[in-house]
Design a protein around this motif. Structure first.
Motif, PDB file in Angstrom:
ATOM      1  N   GLY A  35      -1.230  10.614   4.370  1.00  0.00           N
ATOM      2  CA  GLY A  35      -1.581  11.254   3.112  1.00  0.00           C
ATOM      3  C   GLY A  35      -2.715  10.542   2.405  1.00  0.00           C
ATOM      4  N   GLU A  36      -2.824  10.796   1.097  1.00  0.00           N
ATOM      5  CA  GLU A  36      -3.885  10.210   0.283  1.00  0.00           C
ATOM      6  C   GLU A  36      -3.423   8.881  -0.312  1.00  0.00           C
ATOM      7  N   PRO A  37      -4.277   7.858  -0.285  1.00  0.00           N
ATOM      8  CA  PRO A  37      -3.892   6.555  -0.845  1.00  0.00           C
ATOM      9  C   PRO A  37      -3.580   6.653  -2.341  1.00  0.00           C
ATOM     10  N   LEU A  38      -2.528   5.955  -2.751  1.00  0.00           N
ATOM     11  CA  LEU A  38      -2.173   5.867  -4.161  1.00  0.00           C
ATOM     12  C   LEU A  38      -2.781   4.573  -4.699  1.00  0.00           C
ATOM     13  N   GLN A  39      -3.853   4.702  -5.451  1.00  0.00           N
ATOM     14  CA  GLN A  39      -4.623   3.533  -5.874  1.00  0.00           C
ATOM     15  C   GLN A  39      -4.045   2.842  -7.095  1.00  0.00           C
ATOM     16  N   SER A  40      -3.410   3.594  -7.969  1.00  0.00           N
ATOM     17  CA  SER A  40      -2.945   3.044  -9.239  1.00  0.00           C
ATOM     18  C   SER A  40      -1.574   3.610  -9.579  1.00  0.00           C
ATOM     19  N   LEU A  41      -0.793   2.847 -10.359  1.00  0.00           N
ATOM     20  CA  LEU A  41       0.505   3.319 -10.828  1.00  0.00           C
ATOM     21  C   LEU A  41       0.431   3.844 -12.256  1.00  0.00           C
ATOM     22  N   GLY A  42      -0.769   4.069 -12.753  1.00  0.00           N
ATOM     23  CA  GLY A  42      -0.935   4.653 -14.073  1.00  0.00           C
ATOM     24  C   GLY A  42      -0.536   6.114 -14.100  1.00  0.00           C
ATOM     25  N   TYR A  43      -0.214   6.631 -15.281  1.00  0.00           N
ATOM     26  CA  TYR A  43       0.297   8.002 -15.414  1.00  0.00           C
ATOM     27  C   TYR A  43      -0.706   9.026 -14.890  1.00  0.00           C
ATOM     28  N   SER A  44      -1.943   8.944 -15.341  1.00  0.00           N
ATOM     29  CA  SER A  44      -2.937   9.945 -14.959  1.00  0.00           C
ATOM     30  C   SER A  44      -3.187   9.946 -13.463  1.00  0.00           C
ATOM     31  N   ALA A  45      -3.333   8.735 -12.881  1.00  0.00           N
ATOM     32  CA  ALA A  45      -3.609   8.640 -11.453  1.00  0.00           C
ATOM     33  C   ALA A  45      -2.442   9.173 -10.624  1.00  0.00           C
ATOM     34  N   MET A  46      -1.221   8.841 -11.022  1.00  0.00           N
ATOM     35  CA  MET A  46      -0.070   9.287 -10.248  1.00  0.00           C
ATOM     36  C   MET A  46       0.161  10.786 -10.402  1.00  0.00           C
ATOM     37  N   ARG A  47      -0.040  11.303 -11.584  1.00  0.00           N
ATOM     38  CA  ARG A  47       0.141  12.746 -11.772  1.00  0.00           C
ATOM     39  C   ARG A  47      -0.882  13.535 -10.965  1.00  0.00           C
ATOM     40  N   LYS A  48      -2.102  13.032 -10.940  1.00  0.00           N
ATOM     41  CA  LYS A  48      -3.148  13.674 -10.141  1.00  0.00           C
ATOM     42  C   LYS A  48      -2.792  13.655  -8.662  1.00  0.00           C
ATOM     43  N   ALA A  49      -2.200  12.545  -8.190  1.00  0.00           N
ATOM     44  CA  ALA A  49      -1.833  12.427  -6.785  1.00  0.00           C
ATOM     45  C   ALA A  49      -0.671  13.345  -6.415  1.00  0.00           C
ATOM     46  N   LEU A  50       0.278  13.533  -7.344  1.00  0.00           N
ATOM     47  CA  LEU A  50       1.468  14.325  -7.052  1.00  0.00           C
ATOM     48  C   LEU A  50       1.292  15.820  -7.324  1.00  0.00           C
ATOM     49  N   LYS A  51       0.359  16.180  -8.178  1.00  0.00           N
ATOM     50  CA  LYS A  51       0.239  17.568  -8.612  1.00  0.00           C
ATOM     51  C   LYS A  51       0.055  18.549  -7.458  1.00  0.00           C
ATOM     52  N   PRO A  52      -0.736  18.234  -6.411  1.00  0.00           N
ATOM     53  CA  PRO A  52      -0.862  19.191  -5.299  1.00  0.00           C
ATOM     54  C   PRO A  52       0.457  19.487  -4.598  1.00  0.00           C
ATOM     55  N   CYS A  53       1.448  18.622  -4.731  1.00  0.00           N
ATOM     56  CA  CYS A  53       2.712  18.803  -4.034  1.00  0.00           C
ATOM     57  C   CYS A  53       3.602  19.850  -4.697  1.00  0.00           C
ATOM     58  N   ARG A  54       3.189  20.351  -5.865  1.00  0.00           N
ATOM     59  CA  ARG A  54       3.973  21.419  -6.497  1.00  0.00           C
ATOM     60  C   ARG A  54       4.037  22.655  -5.620  1.00  0.00           C
ATOM     61  N   GLU A  55       2.953  22.903  -4.884  1.00  0.00           N
ATOM     62  CA  GLU A  55       2.875  24.136  -4.099  1.00  0.00           C
ATOM     63  C   GLU A  55       3.984  24.202  -3.050  1.00  0.00           C
ATOM     64  N   GLU A 101       0.847  -1.182   0.000  1.00  0.00           N
ATOM     65  CA  GLU A 101       0.000   0.000   0.000  1.00  0.00           C
ATOM     66  C   GLU A 101       0.885   1.235   0.000  1.00  0.00           C
ATOM     67  N   ALA A 102       0.426   2.308  -0.651  1.00  0.00           N
ATOM     68  CA  ALA A 102       1.209   3.534  -0.723  1.00  0.00           C
ATOM     69  C   ALA A 102       0.296   4.739  -0.538  1.00  0.00           C
ATOM     70  N   TRP A 103       0.888   5.781   0.012  1.00  0.00           N
ATOM     71  CA  TRP A 103       0.179   7.034   0.233  1.00  0.00           C
ATOM     72  C   TRP A 103       1.085   8.192  -0.200  1.00  0.00           C
ATOM     73  N   ILE A 104       0.470   9.269  -0.682  1.00  0.00           N
ATOM     74  CA  ILE A 104       1.205  10.468  -1.070  1.00  0.00           C
ATOM     75  C   ILE A 104       0.780  11.615  -0.166  1.00  0.00           C
ATOM     76  N   SER A 105       1.765  12.274   0.437  1.00  0.00           N
ATOM     77  CA  SER A 105       1.515  13.465   1.239  1.00  0.00           C
ATOM     78  C   SER A 105       2.421  14.585   0.750  1.00  0.00           C
ATOM     79  N   CYS A 106       1.928  15.797   0.825  1.00  0.00           N
ATOM     80  CA  CYS A 106       2.729  16.968   0.453  1.00  0.00           C
ATOM     81  C   CYS A 106       3.300  17.661   1.686  1.00  0.00           C
ATOM     82  N   GLU A 107       3.234  16.996   2.834  1.00  0.00           N
ATOM     83  CA  GLU A 107       3.728  17.534   4.093  1.00  0.00           C
ATOM     84  C   GLU A 107       4.691  16.540   4.737  1.00  0.00           C
TER      85      GLU A 107
END
Length: 368
Positions: free
Chosen positions: A98-118, A83-89
């Motif tokens: 953080g938020e669960p990472l459900q899939s390793l597909g491009y769209s799902a992972m980019r959506k999960a990581l995009k908030p961390c740009r801030e 299981e994996a989770w993404i946090s921006c903190e």
């Protein structure tokens, strides 16, 4: 302890000391007892195909690693080995995993990581086995972080081990893409997970770290000699991998001797002695060359002084990772970090959410 056992233990300490070129003269390290049953979910598993020649024909080929950049394969893949989770903190006490990472597909992972740009920071929490899926997750996360300009990366590990070959591949990716590795209180890093931990630029450990003997999957061996022969190539690769990450060879040797049904937990002193805890020595040498040119000799000397103080004051046995971080941040003020001219290169810069690499603004411009 009887005299023969004391003598044998003393000899073993001296032999292990000889494996670490950085150990001070006369240094000794207490050896922890082998204890604890292994977890069937993990281990140190080798599934590489090995055709063993006759013993008198054995030649150990060097463990080669290509310097050519890897092309990321974005084939759809689900994360079934853990299981994996993404946090921006970085503050897991307040913000959790953080938020669960459900899939390793491009769209799902980019959506999960995009908030961390801030913040320019991501924390990848992983609980599970070291597998091809884990390697793909690390590789894809690093690729997307580069694209999005997320230059501060924390790998928050909780793993009982898995495949050795995948741990080496994942570790080389980690070593090339700038990660801090955590083993939080209540978490573990056993067997092949230790190879992943070795690759971090900075290692912060509060949980349990342990090793045992490698297991060969699909072995055709019928004798001890044949089984040992099959393991020699894997052992050579592990030794070379540890060498390029500044970790003592003794770890590879212990992975050949501790029975795989048991677990050897490493003490705080051993992890420091073997080069598994704190700053990665090889990365430190590489940065010294670059930082002297970009930030000046005075910056490098001040950073060295900071890490010496950090080792003395913040890496206390059984300390929690968040407490180590709080201690380090307070210590940075004493040494004048973050540096106004080189903020990203300052120690523990992953805790400075206001600093960015230039790539971050470029990524925002591309998206706009």
């Amino acid at each position: 302890m009887s005299a023969p056992r004391f003598f044998a233990a003393s000899c073993l300490v001296l032999l292990l000391s000889a494996c670490n070129p950085q150990a001070p003269e006369g240094a000794t390290v207490p050896l922890s007892e082998t204890r604890g049953d292994t977890d069937p979910r993990g281990g140190a598993i080798s599934d590489a195909t090995v055709e063993a020649p006759a013993p008198e024909q054995v030649e150990l080929p060097p463990a080669e690693r290509s310097d050519e950049p890897r092309e990321v394969n974005w084939q759809p893949m689900e994360l079934t080995s853990g299981e994996a989770w993404i946090s921006c903190e970085h503050d897991y006490v307040v913000h959790g995993d953080g938020e669960p990472l459900q899939s390793l597909g491009y769209s799902a992972m980019r959506k999960a990581l995009k908030p961390c740009r801030e913040n320019g920071l991501l924390r990848l929490r992983y609980h599970g086995k070291i597998s091809a899926e884990f390697t793909a997750m690390i590789e894809r996360t690093a690729e997307l972080a580069d694209t999005l300009g997320i230059d501060k990366r924390i790998l928050d590990l909780d793993s009982t081990g898995g495949q050795i070959e995948q741990a080496i591949i994942a570790g080389d990716i980690i070593g090339e893409s700038g990660w801090t590795a955590w083993v939080r209180e209540g978490s573990v890093c056993h067997s092949s997970c230790v190879l992943v931990l070795a690759a971090g630029d900075m290692r912060m450990i509060a949980g349990k770290v342990g090793i045992h003997r490698m297991i060969r999957i699909g072995s055709q061996a019928t004798s001890r000699a044949e089984l040992q022969q099959e393991l020699q190539d894997v052992h050579a690769q592990v030794r070379q991998y540890l060498q390029r990450n500044g970790v003592a060879f003794a770890i590879a040797d212990l992975m050949m001797t501790v029975p795989n049904r048991r677990l050897r937990l490493l003490t705080d002193a051993e992890m420091d002695f073997y080069g598994l805890d704190g700053r990665n020595a090889v990365e430190d040498d590489l940065q010294r060359i670059t930082l002297t040119r970009e930030c000046g000799e005075a910056f490098v000397q001040r950073k060295d002084a900071f890490f010496r103080a950090y080792d003395r004051e913040c890496r206390a046995p059984s300390e929690q990772v968040d407490a180590m971080a709080d201690c380090g941040q307070a210590l940075r003020e004493r040494f004048g970090f973050p540096d106004p001219e080189c903020p990203v290169e300052s120690p523990l810069s992953e805790y400075d959410l206001g600093t960015r690499l230039p790539l971050a603004s470029a990524a925002r411009d591309r998206d706009a």
